[in-house]
Design an enzyme around this catalytic site. Sequence first.
Site, PDB file in Angstrom:
ATOM      1  N   ASN A  50       0.829  -1.210   0.000  1.00 51.61           N
ATOM      2  CA  ASN A  50       0.000   0.000   0.000  1.00 51.61           C
ATOM      3  C   ASN A  50       0.867   1.264   0.000  1.00 51.61           C
ATOM      4  OD1 ASN A  50      -2.385   1.712   0.246  1.00 51.61           O
ATOM      5  ND2 ASN A  50      -3.411  -0.151   0.925  1.00 51.61           N
ATOM      6  N   HIS A  92       3.240   0.045  -2.888  1.00 54.89           N
ATOM      7  CA  HIS A  92       3.599  -1.376  -2.991  1.00 54.89           C
ATOM      8  C   HIS A  92       5.100  -1.636  -3.155  1.00 54.89           C
ATOM      9  CE1 HIS A  92      -0.551  -2.304  -2.849  1.00 54.89           C
ATOM     10  NE2 HIS A  92      -0.857  -2.233  -4.121  1.00 54.89           N
ATOM     11  N   HIS A  97      -1.292  -9.798  -3.631  1.00 58.38           N
ATOM     12  CA  HIS A  97      -2.178  -8.973  -4.453  1.00 58.38           C
ATOM     13  C   HIS A  97      -2.966  -9.828  -5.459  1.00 58.38           C
ATOM     14  CE1 HIS A  97      -3.518  -5.322  -6.444  1.00 58.38           C
ATOM     15  NE2 HIS A  97      -2.826  -4.590  -5.604  1.00 58.38           N
ATOM     16  N   GLU A 108      -6.500  -7.515   0.300  1.00 56.93           N
ATOM     17  CA  GLU A 108      -5.093  -7.423   0.699  1.00 56.93           C
ATOM     18  C   GLU A 108      -5.028  -7.195   2.200  1.00 56.93           C
ATOM     19  OE1 GLU A 108      -3.403  -4.291  -1.989  1.00 56.93           O
ATOM     20  OE2 GLU A 108      -5.348  -4.621  -2.903  1.00 56.93           O
TER      21      GLU A 108
HETATM   22  C1  BGC Z   1      -4.467  -0.283  -4.413  1.00 60.92           C
HETATM   23  C2  BGC Z   1      -4.966   0.479  -5.601  1.00 60.92           C
HETATM   24  C3  BGC Z   1      -3.937   0.395  -6.695  1.00 60.92           C
HETATM   25  C4  BGC Z   1      -3.713  -1.044  -7.030  1.00 60.92           C
HETATM   26  C5  BGC Z   1      -2.661  -1.212  -8.072  1.00 60.92           C
HETATM   27  C6  BGC Z   1      -4.242  -1.695  -4.817  1.00 60.92           C
HETATM   28  O1  BGC Z   1      -3.718  -2.397  -3.742  1.00 60.92           O
HETATM   29  O2  BGC Z   1      -5.352  -0.224  -3.325  1.00 60.92           O
HETATM   30  O3  BGC Z   1      -5.208   1.818  -5.254  1.00 60.92           O
HETATM   31  O4  BGC Z   1      -4.335   1.092  -7.833  1.00 60.92           O
HETATM   32  O5  BGC Z   1      -3.316  -1.741  -5.871  1.00 60.92           O
HETATM   33  O6  BGC Z   1      -2.909  -2.323  -8.864  1.00 60.92           O
END
Ligand code: BGC
Length: 329
Positions: A77, A103, A173, A296
């Site tokens: 995040n 991320h 993810h 997640e």
């Molecule tokens: C986030 C999204 C982001 C995405 C990317 C998610 O974990 O909450 O805001 O765009 O990941 O693929």
Amino acid sequence: MNRRLFGIMPDGIPVEEYSLRCGKLTCDIITYGGVLRSLAVPDRNGRPVDVLLGFDHLEDYIHQDKYIGALIGRYANRIGKGRFFLRGKDYKLAKNDGENHLHGGEAGFDRRVWTAEAVGENTLLLRLTSPDGEEGYPGTMEATVFYRLLQDGLLIEYEARCDCDTLCNLTNHAYFNLSGHDSGTLEHQRIQIFADYFTPTDEWNIPTGEMKDVTGTPMDLREWNPIGRYDHNWILRGGTADFRLAAKSVSSDTGITMETWTTQPGIQFYTGDYLDGCPAGKGGAVYRKRAGFCLETQLWPDSPNHDNFPDPVLRAGQVYRHKTAYLFR
Ligand code: BGC
């Protein structure tokens, strides 16, 4: 457990795929990003349905930027402005999401080739060493992930150690579609999240620091709700160490019900609103906006910059330990 060569990285490193089977469930995992590439679960008639979005070719994983099925680290995040203070030092990270860090940065754990070891028939152990300073984070981190396929689901156990104090927030993810990865969008699916509070954000998805009651808001998912558009963090009930039911989701097309259990204090429920532009998926499936949802399990976003949020610091010599299970009923 079957093993095969899945592809070769541009620098010549081979990427392997491991296929796990337990009872009626099968699961494919690749060493690139520790990606969960498929998970087949029986529907109400016993027919296997692959509930995970994924690709047939390594090149597609390398080209996409949606973190499909991948392990996320060092910090899942967002971290606001790509900046945090730790032990009196000011750390600057990549701003790979507007002005913010997302991320783990430009090349987080999702872009690394993990080392794999089969542990019996149903468990795959993945290891990664993240060198000191990688993506701007302090310390050499050793991360270990166990994927354990069970009779009724998948258990993911995360462990990490570092040689100095650092940040750690690991998750997966995976994008789920309980009607099948190639079934289109999420129309016939519903969700429940067992949370009384959420963390409101600014327009860049950075928490304001507030913990808001879900009552009377669209974030109240304590009863069954159709899966609409979401990209938020919910504050899970109970203490951090408790392994408890965080969410339930169901498809009326297949009858598949999934429970999400975790020791983590938060869950980002994201409904794949930025999926457009993905390469073609497995078997040529088209993944459009809202073709899959992510649950997640993690710390709350931007915890390093909010003293009232759960502590994101992994201390030297301590072991980070969390687990999450996706169970099918
Ligand atoms: C986030 C999204 C982001 C995405 C990317 C998610 O974990 O909450 O805001 O765009 O990941 O693929």
